[in-house]
Design a protein around this motif. Structure first.
Motif, mmCIF file in Angstrom:
data_model
loop_
_atom_site.group_PDB
_atom_site.id
_atom_site.type_symbol
_atom_site.label_atom_id
_atom_site.label_comp_id
_atom_site.label_asym_id
_atom_site.label_seq_id
_atom_site.Cartn_x
_atom_site.Cartn_y
_atom_site.Cartn_z
ATOM 1 N N VAL A 125 0.839 -1.202 0.000
ATOM 2 C CA VAL A 125 0.000 0.000 0.000
ATOM 3 C C VAL A 125 0.875 1.254 0.000
ATOM 4 O O VAL A 125 0.618 2.220 -0.725
ATOM 5 N N ALA A 126 1.923 1.240 0.842
ATOM 6 C CA ALA A 126 2.809 2.404 0.914
ATOM 7 C C ALA A 126 3.493 2.655 -0.418
ATOM 8 O O ALA A 126 3.580 3.805 -0.884
ATOM 9 N N ARG A 127 3.976 1.603 -1.045
ATOM 10 C CA ARG A 127 4.634 1.769 -2.345
ATOM 11 C C ARG A 127 3.642 2.224 -3.410
ATOM 12 O O ARG A 127 3.950 3.071 -4.244
ATOM 13 N N GLY A 128 2.448 1.639 -3.379
ATOM 14 C CA GLY A 128 1.455 1.993 -4.378
ATOM 15 C C GLY A 128 0.983 3.429 -4.255
ATOM 16 O O GLY A 128 0.786 4.115 -5.269
ATOM 17 N N SER A 129 0.816 3.900 -3.011
ATOM 18 C CA SER A 129 0.283 5.251 -2.815
ATOM 19 C C SER A 129 1.319 6.339 -3.040
ATOM 20 O O SER A 129 0.984 7.469 -3.395
ATOM 21 N N THR A 130 2.596 5.985 -2.828
ATOM 22 C CA THR A 130 3.655 6.983 -3.014
ATOM 23 C C THR A 130 4.305 6.906 -4.381
ATOM 24 O O THR A 130 4.973 7.862 -4.811
ATOM 25 N N ILE A 135 12.198 1.154 0.854
ATOM 26 C CA ILE A 135 11.637 1.147 2.210
ATOM 27 C C ILE A 135 12.783 1.144 3.214
ATOM 28 O O ILE A 135 13.905 0.737 2.909
ATOM 29 N N ILE A 136 12.465 1.602 4.422
ATOM 30 C CA ILE A 136 13.418 1.560 5.531
ATOM 31 C C ILE A 136 12.844 0.635 6.596
ATOM 32 O O ILE A 136 11.645 0.682 6.892
ATOM 33 N N LYS A 137 13.700 -0.211 7.154
ATOM 34 C CA LYS A 137 13.320 -1.002 8.316
ATOM 35 C C LYS A 137 14.387 -0.849 9.394
ATOM 36 O O LYS A 137 15.481 -0.338 9.128
ATOM 37 N N PHE A 142 11.561 -7.585 13.103
ATOM 38 C CA PHE A 142 11.044 -8.704 12.312
ATOM 39 C C PHE A 142 9.650 -8.357 11.817
ATOM 40 O O PHE A 142 8.779 -7.983 12.607
ATOM 41 N N HIS A 143 9.435 -8.516 10.510
ATOM 42 C CA HIS A 143 8.149 -8.155 9.914
ATOM 43 C C HIS A 143 7.601 -9.282 9.049
ATOM 44 O O HIS A 143 6.943 -9.040 8.046
ATOM 45 N N GLY A 144 7.888 -10.501 9.452
ATOM 46 C CA GLY A 144 7.368 -11.644 8.719
ATOM 47 C C GLY A 144 8.385 -12.233 7.770
ATOM 48 O O GLY A 144 9.554 -11.851 7.751
ATOM 49 N N ALA A 145 7.908 -13.179 6.957
ATOM 50 C CA ALA A 145 8.810 -14.003 6.154
ATOM 51 C C ALA A 145 8.735 -13.708 4.665
ATOM 52 O O ALA A 145 8.997 -14.581 3.848
ATOM 53 N N HIS A 146 8.349 -12.464 4.278
ATOM 54 C CA HIS A 146 8.379 -12.141 2.860
ATOM 55 C C HIS A 146 9.728 -11.529 2.497
ATOM 56 O O HIS A 146 10.429 -10.945 3.330
ATOM 57 N N ASP A 147 10.086 -11.667 1.232
ATOM 58 C CA ASP A 147 11.463 -11.451 0.799
ATOM 59 C C ASP A 147 12.025 -10.073 1.125
ATOM 60 O O ASP A 147 13.175 -9.950 1.564
ATOM 61 N N SER A 148 11.235 -9.017 0.919
ATOM 62 C CA SER A 148 11.806 -7.669 1.011
ATOM 63 C C SER A 148 12.213 -7.273 2.422
ATOM 64 O O SER A 148 12.955 -6.308 2.606
ATOM 65 N N VAL A 149 11.728 -7.992 3.441
ATOM 66 C CA VAL A 149 12.114 -7.651 4.817
ATOM 67 C C VAL A 149 13.044 -8.688 5.438
ATOM 68 O O VAL A 149 13.417 -8.558 6.615
ATOM 69 N N LEU A 150 13.414 -9.705 4.677
ATOM 70 C CA LEU A 150 14.394 -10.680 5.165
ATOM 71 C C LEU A 150 15.790 -10.184 4.813
ATOM 72 O O LEU A 150 16.460 -10.670 3.911
ATOM 73 N N ILE A 198 11.904 7.098 -1.027
ATOM 74 C CA ILE A 198 11.497 6.156 0.020
ATOM 75 C C ILE A 198 9.990 6.204 0.224
ATOM 76 O O ILE A 198 9.405 7.271 0.415
ATOM 77 N N ALA A 199 9.384 5.030 0.187
ATOM 78 C CA ALA A 199 7.932 4.930 0.362
ATOM 79 C C ALA A 199 7.537 4.952 1.834
ATOM 80 O O ALA A 199 6.569 5.613 2.211
ATOM 81 N N CYS A 200 8.289 4.212 2.671
ATOM 82 C CA CYS A 200 7.849 4.061 4.061
ATOM 83 C C CYS A 200 8.992 3.663 4.978
ATOM 84 O O CYS A 200 10.034 3.162 4.539
ATOM 85 N N LEU A 201 8.761 3.906 6.243
ATOM 86 C CA LEU A 201 9.564 3.338 7.329
ATOM 87 C C LEU A 201 8.655 2.365 8.056
ATOM 88 O O LEU A 201 7.592 2.743 8.553
ATOM 89 N N ILE A 202 9.030 1.083 8.098
ATOM 90 C CA ILE A 202 8.286 0.095 8.857
ATOM 91 C C ILE A 202 9.082 -0.255 10.099
ATOM 92 O O ILE A 202 10.292 -0.516 10.023
ATOM 93 N N MET A 203 8.418 -0.233 11.244
ATOM 94 C CA MET A 203 9.143 -0.469 12.491
ATOM 95 C C MET A 203 8.237 -1.056 13.561
ATOM 96 O O MET A 203 7.036 -0.781 13.604
ATOM 97 N N GLU A 204 8.821 -1.902 14.397
ATOM 98 C CA GLU A 204 8.183 -2.271 15.648
ATOM 99 C C GLU A 204 8.453 -1.125 16.621
ATOM 100 O O GLU A 204 9.623 -0.827 16.896
#
Length: 265
Positions: A125-130, A135-137, A142-150, A198-204
């Motif tokens: 959504v962040a990439r699509g809207s911007t 992205i920044i992490k 840990f944000h799951g097991a999809h490729d872009s955050v591993l 940069i589209a987003c910063l994702i963080m815990e």
């Protein structure tokens, strides 16, 4: 004295059927895991009759303990109405209303099947809207097991992502940048260096995967200010902190309004 004969036997069988003998790396307890047979309240009993205090609680979902009478009754009542519909139901509308009332930042929400799916969708959504790809992490988040955050930990504040697992193509992480937690200067440097990309910063908001590690005073507020200044969306991954630090999660506790929120567990 505890005995684990049954668990050892089951683990020997499991290793012939599943990689490492387990369905998730976090269950790979050395030299073998114990195999749970039953649970109630804060306790687990394994198949050898040993009793344990369960501080994990299924990694979050059993926040009220095992077999809570009110939960058991509600589940039983629903089972009498049907197990799975595959269609919209009134129950999901009522749940959406409840979640929205606790998380005012969530103007719209969608239910998904896992935390991994939620973070993957939020980044999309962040990439699509911007219209941006990067992205920044946070290192160690840990944000799951999809490729872009591993992404491999310790890649540095201004270094593009390096895959953290075999099977993840370098192209999948080339648009992922990591910055250290509680380091607003590093975040500001990256935002300025890659301005407009940069589209987003994702963080815990509170690191759970390598923690818990609490934010320094003012850190989350600074992250919010810097992302707004640079027109970058802020995603709070509250899969762990949501409903636990407070009913409204870390964003309620620390008084931060992210652009996107993920919940789970």
């Amino acid at each position: 004295m505890m005995h684990f004969d049954s668990s050892i036997r089951l683990f020997d069988q499991a290793r012939r059927l599943m990689p490492g003998g387990v369905s998730s790396p976090v269950r790979a307890i050395s030299p073998y895991p114990f195999y749970t047979a039953r649970a109630i309240g804060p306790y687990l009993w394994d198949c050898d009759g040993n009793r344990f205090i369960d501080y994990c609680l299924a990694y979050g979902p059993m926040i009220l303990g095992h077999r809570h009478p009110a939960i058991k009754e509600a589940v039983s009542d629903q089972m009498d109405r049907g197990w799975l519909y595959g269609t919209p139901s009134e129950l999901e509308v009522r749940l959406a209303e409840r979640v929205s009332s606790l998380y005012p930042s969530m103007e719209r929400l969608r239910f998904v099947s896992s935390g991994t799916e939620a973070t993957m969708a939020a980044i999309r959504v962040a990439r699509g809207s911007t219209g941006r790809d990067m992205i920044i992490k946070i290192e160690g988040g840990f944000h799951g097991a999809h490729d872009s955050v591993l992404v491999k930990a310790g890649s540095g504040a201004t270094t593009l992502g390096i895959p953290d697992s075999l099977g993840v193509p370098a192209d999948a992480t080339k648009n992922t940048i990591q910055v250290p937690y509680n380091d607003p200067a590093a975040l500001e440097e990256v935002l300025e260096r890659f301005s407009g990309r940069i589209a987003c910063l994702i963080m815990e908001p509170v690191l759970g995967n390598i923690g818990p590690i609490l934010p320094d005073k003012g850190y989350l507020q600074t992250a919010r200010r810097l992302t707004e200044k640079n027109d970058v969306l802020l995603i709070f991954d509250e899969v762990i902190t949501g409903f636990r630090l407070s009913l409204g999660g870390a964003q309620e506790l620390f008084g931060i309004k992210p652009d996107l929120t993920t919940l789970g567990k």
